[in-house]
Structures are given as C-alpha cells and as structure tokens.
Design an enzyme around this catalytic site. Structure first.
Site, PDB file in Angstrom:
ATOM      1  N   LEU A   1     -68.064  51.929  50.435  1.00  0.00           N
ATOM      2  CA  LEU A   1     -68.888  52.776  51.299  1.00  0.00           C
ATOM      3  C   LEU A   1     -68.626  52.266  52.711  1.00  0.00           C
ATOM      4  CD1 LEU A   1     -72.356  53.007  49.465  1.00  0.00           C
ATOM      5  CD2 LEU A   1     -70.571  54.744  49.577  1.00  0.00           C
ATOM      6  N   ASP A   2     -68.599  53.173  53.673  1.00  0.00           N
ATOM      7  CA  ASP A   2     -68.364  52.750  55.063  1.00  0.00           C
ATOM      8  C   ASP A   2     -69.493  51.833  55.526  1.00  0.00           C
ATOM      9  OD1 ASP A   2     -66.194  54.438  55.059  1.00  0.00           O
ATOM     10  OD2 ASP A   2     -67.291  56.106  55.966  1.00  0.00           O
ATOM     11  N   LYS A   3     -69.218  51.133  56.614  1.00  0.00           N
ATOM     12  CA  LYS A   3     -70.220  50.202  57.165  1.00  0.00           C
ATOM     13  C   LYS A   3     -71.533  50.933  57.493  1.00  0.00           C
ATOM     14  CE  LYS A   3     -70.692  46.889  60.919  1.00  0.00           C
ATOM     15  NZ  LYS A   3     -70.423  46.879  62.346  1.00  0.00           N
TER      16      LYS A   3
END
Ligand code: URA
Length: 240
Positions: free
Chosen positions: A102-104
């Site tokens: 998952l992106d930051k």
C-alpha cells in the site's frame, strides 16, 4: 528445527541470550533439560518449556493490520518508518513481510506473514484475490467512469487493466468503492488519473472476503484466525 532458532523466534532474545538460558538449565524438552542450542526439536510433537512456561510455537504468523498513513509497506527503509517498525517485538522477531504494497499515504487492510507461499498465492497475477478500496476523489465520479472502469482502463504506460467494479457512494459523488483483481503499481490512483481525476484519500477495506476489522485503529493489528487464512487461500487458488 534448532532449539536456539526456535527460542530466538519466540522472543527469548538473541542466540547469545538463548545460549545463556540453555546453560542455566531453563529449557526443557519433553521434561528433559536441554543444554545445546544445536539440538533439533519439533514444536508440533514435543513439549518445550522455557523458564517454566510452555511454548506455543506456530511455524508461520499471519497478521491483519490497519496500516496507518505515513508508514511504508516494506521491511527496511533508511528514512521512513516501515510497517515492521510498528509491530510488537514478539511478532517482529518472526520476520514477517507485507503481502503486497500500500502506498505511504494509503491506509487500511494490510496482511503480513512469514509464509512465502501464502504471500505468493495472494499476490501472483494468476491467483490472487479481489481487493476493495474506499476513496475520496477530487471531483464527482460519473456513470461514464463506471462504464469505463467496467471495461478496463488504459493506464499511462499503455497497460489495459482488467475490468473493475466502481461504485459511487449514495451520499456523495466524490466518494467511491473500487474493486480490482490485480495489483499494478499505484493502480487505483492511476486508474483515476486516466479519467482526469485525482485520488485524495485511499483506504483498502477488503481482500477477498476478508474485511478490515472495524475495531482496529490505524496502526493496530491482530493475528488472523486459521479459518481466515484458509478461506483466503482457497479464494486465491480458485480465482481465474
Ligand atoms: N492503488 C494505489 O494507487 N495505491 C495503493 O496504495 C493501493 C492501490
């Protein structure tokens, strides 16, 4: 497996500290004191007691986390905090890794495990499970977007995504649910960019039939039940 590895994995400290425990006679296997760290033990069939406590050892761990924003889905990073940094010591020593990314700035359902086969089954393009995201978009999402997403959208690199299920929430045209069956880099954000829109907020709420636990605050996690692990694997293997 070697008893010193098992004890280090269970959180009894480094190999050196474990060696000390063994030397002290604090480790018993089937009621016999064990002094050598190299001794092979089978936690499934033998009773292992350390400092009077019976060890419950499972070969693999499976964690379900509500990933918070601001941490990255990696095992190490020189600059940013990773999802491993927010695990308790007893879990971190089992060396789990995130299943997919998952992106930051994305929050929500993230699984972590040290079972490579499980991770592969869920992330392999041939297997895998559908993933549902909840998002806030910078402008109203339209019926036309729903139709485009259902056919598959061409991303900036020319890749045509598989059909995706886009639903607009009843109370607001800028809030949506999107279910995708693959996991290309920044896929949700890039799908919306392809129709000229921007994702302002993104949260993953389910993987297959497994949904994000409402009781988990961002940054909290729990063990998955055996049933959850099995059901997810079954789903992954029956896909496609
Ligand atoms: N798609 C994205 O764009 N970001 C995520 O974190 C997950 C899916």
């Amino acid at each position: 497996m070697r008893v010193d590895k098992l004890l280090a994995n269970t959180g009894y400290g480094s190999r050196k500290e474990v060696k000390k425990l063994l030397k002290q006679g604090a480790v018993e296997v089937d009621r016999q004191k064990l002094k050598s760290g190299a001794a092979q033990v089978d936690p499934d069939s033998q009773e292992i007691i350390v400092l009077g406590e019976v060890i419950e050892y499972k070969e693999f761990i499976y964690l379900l986390m509500n990933k918070p924003q601001g941490v990255i889905s990696a095992t190490v990073d020189d600059i940013h905090k990773t999802v491993l940094d927010i695990l308790e010591f007893d879990d971190a020593v089992r060396e789990p890794f995130p299943v997919g990314r998952l992106d930051k700035d994305t929050e929500g359902l993230l699984l972590l495990t040290n079972d490579g086969k499980f991770a592969h089954a869920l992330t392999s393009p041939k297997k895998g499970a559908a993933k549902t995201y909840e998002a806030i978009i910078d402008q109203a999402v339209t019926e036309e977007d729903i139709v485009s997403f259902s056919k598959g959208i061409v991303l900036d690199d020319g890749y045509q995504t598989k059909p995706a299920d886009l639903q607009i929430k009843e109370h607001s045209a800028t809030e949506i649910y999107l279910t995708i069956t693959e996991g290309k880099y920044h896929q949700v954000k890039r799908m919306f960019e392809a129709v000229g829109k921007r994702v302002l907020f993104l949260r993953r709420i389910s993987i297959g039939n497994l949904t994000l636990d409402e009781t988990l605050e961002p940054g909290e996690y729990r063990d998955m039940s055996e049933k959850e692990v099995e059901e997810l694997l079954q789903e992954a293997y029956t896909k496609n």
